[in-house]
Motif scaffolding. Structure first.
Motif, PDB file in Angstrom:
ATOM      1  N   UNK A 133     -12.224   2.558 -14.733  1.00 26.48           N
ATOM      2  CA  UNK A 133     -12.491   3.462 -14.355  1.00 26.48           C
ATOM      3  C   UNK A 133     -10.498   3.326 -13.114  1.00 26.48           C
ATOM      4  N   UNK A 134     -10.153   2.051 -13.433  1.00 28.80           N
ATOM      5  CA  UNK A 134      -8.946   2.270 -12.907  1.00 28.80           C
ATOM      6  C   UNK A 134      -7.817   1.669 -13.875  1.00 28.80           C
ATOM      7  N   UNK A 135      -6.778   2.139 -13.720  1.00 27.54           N
ATOM      8  CA  UNK A 135      -5.766   2.155 -14.949  1.00 27.54           C
ATOM      9  C   UNK A 135      -5.319   0.543 -15.175  1.00 27.54           C
ATOM     10  N   UNK A 136      -4.913   0.527 -16.317  1.00 26.84           N
ATOM     11  CA  UNK A 136      -4.983  -0.826 -16.989  1.00 26.84           C
ATOM     12  C   UNK A 136      -3.079  -1.570 -16.410  1.00 26.84           C
ATOM     13  N   UNK A 137      -3.926  -2.896 -16.617  1.00 30.43           N
ATOM     14  CA  UNK A 137      -2.106  -3.266 -15.734  1.00 30.43           C
ATOM     15  C   UNK A 137      -1.165  -3.254 -16.759  1.00 30.43           C
ATOM     16  N   UNK A 138       0.294  -2.692 -16.612  1.00 31.40           N
ATOM     17  CA  UNK A 138       1.671  -2.323 -17.377  1.00 31.40           C
ATOM     18  C   UNK A 138       2.202  -3.331 -17.819  1.00 31.40           C
ATOM     19  N   UNK A 139       2.445  -3.471 -18.989  1.00 30.24           N
ATOM     20  CA  UNK A 139       3.820  -4.439 -19.335  1.00 30.24           C
ATOM     21  C   UNK A 139       4.204  -4.781 -18.516  1.00 30.24           C
ATOM     22  N   UNK A 140       5.256  -5.488 -17.744  1.00 27.83           N
ATOM     23  CA  UNK A 140       5.929  -5.271 -16.120  1.00 27.83           C
ATOM     24  C   UNK A 140       4.791  -6.156 -15.793  1.00 27.83           C
ATOM     25  N   UNK A 141       3.280  -5.967 -15.182  1.00 28.35           N
ATOM     26  CA  UNK A 141       3.056  -6.372 -14.864  1.00 28.35           C
ATOM     27  C   UNK A 141       2.507  -7.698 -15.191  1.00 28.35           C
ATOM     28  N   UNK A 142       2.100  -7.512 -16.724  1.00 27.94           N
ATOM     29  CA  UNK A 142       1.458  -8.426 -17.210  1.00 27.94           C
ATOM     30  C   UNK A 142       1.964  -9.459 -17.823  1.00 27.94           C
ATOM     31  N   UNK A 143       3.856  -9.592 -17.846  1.00 29.06           N
ATOM     32  CA  UNK A 143       5.103 -10.444 -18.185  1.00 29.06           C
ATOM     33  C   UNK A 143       5.285 -11.163 -16.384  1.00 29.06           C
ATOM     34  N   UNK A 144       4.365 -10.787 -15.467  1.00 30.06           N
ATOM     35  CA  UNK A 144       4.526 -11.925 -14.245  1.00 30.06           C
ATOM     36  C   UNK A 144       3.474 -13.040 -14.264  1.00 30.06           C
TER      37      UNK A 144
END
Length: 433
Positions: A133-144
């Motif tokens: 339902x919600x947007x998936x984490x973007x790549x910068x957030x995953x890297x952090x």
């Protein structure tokens, strides 16, 4: 019907390790502990503390796999051949928390994990995010979330989820995995999470043999060079110090068997764990995420060479053992030939002594004939004198003279007959043998 006593166990075996059902979002921590049988019993006692904390019923039977559902917290324990795995699932996730701020260990009493009996081999957190339902984490957030370490990413199950991993230890001493659920049900998500946890666990268990393979490699080179020298000495034309050579071979064989005792099980386990990793990777059915290695590509590029190193060390060790056996056989053949030559020389010496003894025996036989004849003639002389005194008119001297050749010939014939009798007995014994 006459039911086999193991029939129910055979049915239960297929259901002994069921897949988990994990909702999203969730936080999971997976720990694999290398332990002995005594430590496994101690772990069972260690679990009693959690039963009181979470109000779970005490489990008396020691099953290979069991799971407790204590509401927002779940505990799963699986016993394997040489290790035990613990999977802690935490469903109580504060709103807006970062992926790894809350883990599966958060609800546990302080110090409980640190006092777990055994040696931890694998320990990592799994963050399951809900992107249905919600947007998936973007790549910068995953890297952090992964502390800016290099990522491995894939899209398994035909793109129904995204998986991110670094396959490295982070600042908290744990590994990290992130699963972003896009279109998967709770049961599908549980199967995916379990495959990922098994891949990481079996990967580390397979690599346990790599330090041993590296440590034995210099010893294998040294023993190989020494064996080559011993083989050259044995094949040389000069004299060989056979006792010293045999002592070196015995020492080398003992070293090889010592290494085999230490490494055979570990190398065999590495092969089995590697096969399990490859099977789990096939079940993922990954698609590539642009710019990142997939889990399969990462494992085959890094894990497979390590496993082949272990296999090569095991094969070299077995080859050395076989070559030592061959050199030992050559050594034994050389010793047997030497013993055979010594036996031939001994038999020749015995044959010469036998001929000398036979000549001496013939000489003694001649003297014996003379001696026996002398005593018999003396006895006959007494007989002739007694007959003459009894009034029989005989010439004692003439009778004695006539008796000499007769007695001598009789004694000689009797001696030869006895001699031939023993010769016939010896021939019959040789024929029987």
């Amino acid at each position: 019907m006459n039911i086999h006593p193991l029939r129910s166990h055979l049915y239960d075996e297929l259901h002994s390790r069921p897949f988990q059902v994990i909702p999203s979002p969730a936080r999971v921590t997976h720990i694999a502990v290398l332990c002995s049988e005594a430590q496994k019993r101690a772990q069972k006692e260690h679990l009693q503390e959690l039963y009181g904390v979470f109000g779970c019923p005490v489990h008396q039977q020691d099953q290979n796999c069991y799971e407790y559902d204590c509401g927002s917290f779940r505990l799963r324990r699986e016993q394997h051949t040489e290790f035990t795995t613990y999977t802690f699932t935490n469903l109580d996730i504060p709103e807006g928390s970062d992926p790894f701020d809350v883990t599966g260990l958060t609800p546990l009493p302080k110090g409980w994990v640190e006092s777990l009996p055994g040696e931890v081999v694998a320990a990592f957190h799994v963050s399951i995010e809900d992107a249905r339902q919600a947007p998936e984490p973007d790549l910068p957030e995953v890297k952090r979330a992964f502390e800016d370490l290099r990522l491995v990413g894939s899209s398994p199950q035909n793109g129904d989820a995204h998986v991110w991993a670094s396959f490295q230890l982070h600042s908290d001493g744990f590994g990290r995995l992130m699963v972003v659920n896009k279109r998967m049900s709770d049961s599908q998500l549980g199967r995916l999470a379990q495959r990922l946890m098994e891949i990481e666990t079996y990967r580390l268990m397979a690599l346990l043999a790599l330090p041993l393979a590296r440590s034995v490699s210099p010893e294998l080179v040294r023993m190989n060079d020494r064996l080559a020298q011993l083989t050259q000495q044995l094949a040389g034309e000069g004299g060989v110090d056979e006792p010293a050579l045999l002592a070196d071979l015995i020492d080398m064989a003992a070293d090889i068997e010592s290494w085999r005792a230490r490494l055979t099980f570990r190398f065999g386990a590495t092969k089995a764990y590697h096969a399990l990793v490859l099977t789990r990777l096939e079940e993922l059915r990954e698609d590539e995420v642009s710019g990142h290695l997939t889990i399969t590509e990462f494992m085959t590029r890094r894990l497979t060479p390590a496993v082949r190193t272990c296999q090569a060390s095991g094969e070299r060790l077995e080859d050395l053992s076989t070559r030592v056996d061959r050199v030992s056989d050559m050594m034994r053949t050389r010793v047997e030939l030497s013993i055979h030559q010594q036996n031939q020389q001994l038999l020749s010496s015995m044959d010469r002594r036998s001929r000398i003894q036979l000549m001496m025996q013939h000489t003694v036989e001649g003297l014996s004939v003379v001696a026996i004849s002398y005593y018999l003639i003396g006895l006959l002389k007494y007989v002739f004198e007694a007959v003459y005194d009894a009034g029989v008119p005989i010439d004692k001297s003439l009778a004695t003279g006539i008796a000499v050749p007769v007695v001598t010939a009789s004694v000689w014939l009797a001696t030869r007959r006895i001699h031939h009798h023993f010769i016939q007995m010896a021939r019959k014994d040789r024929i029987r043998k």
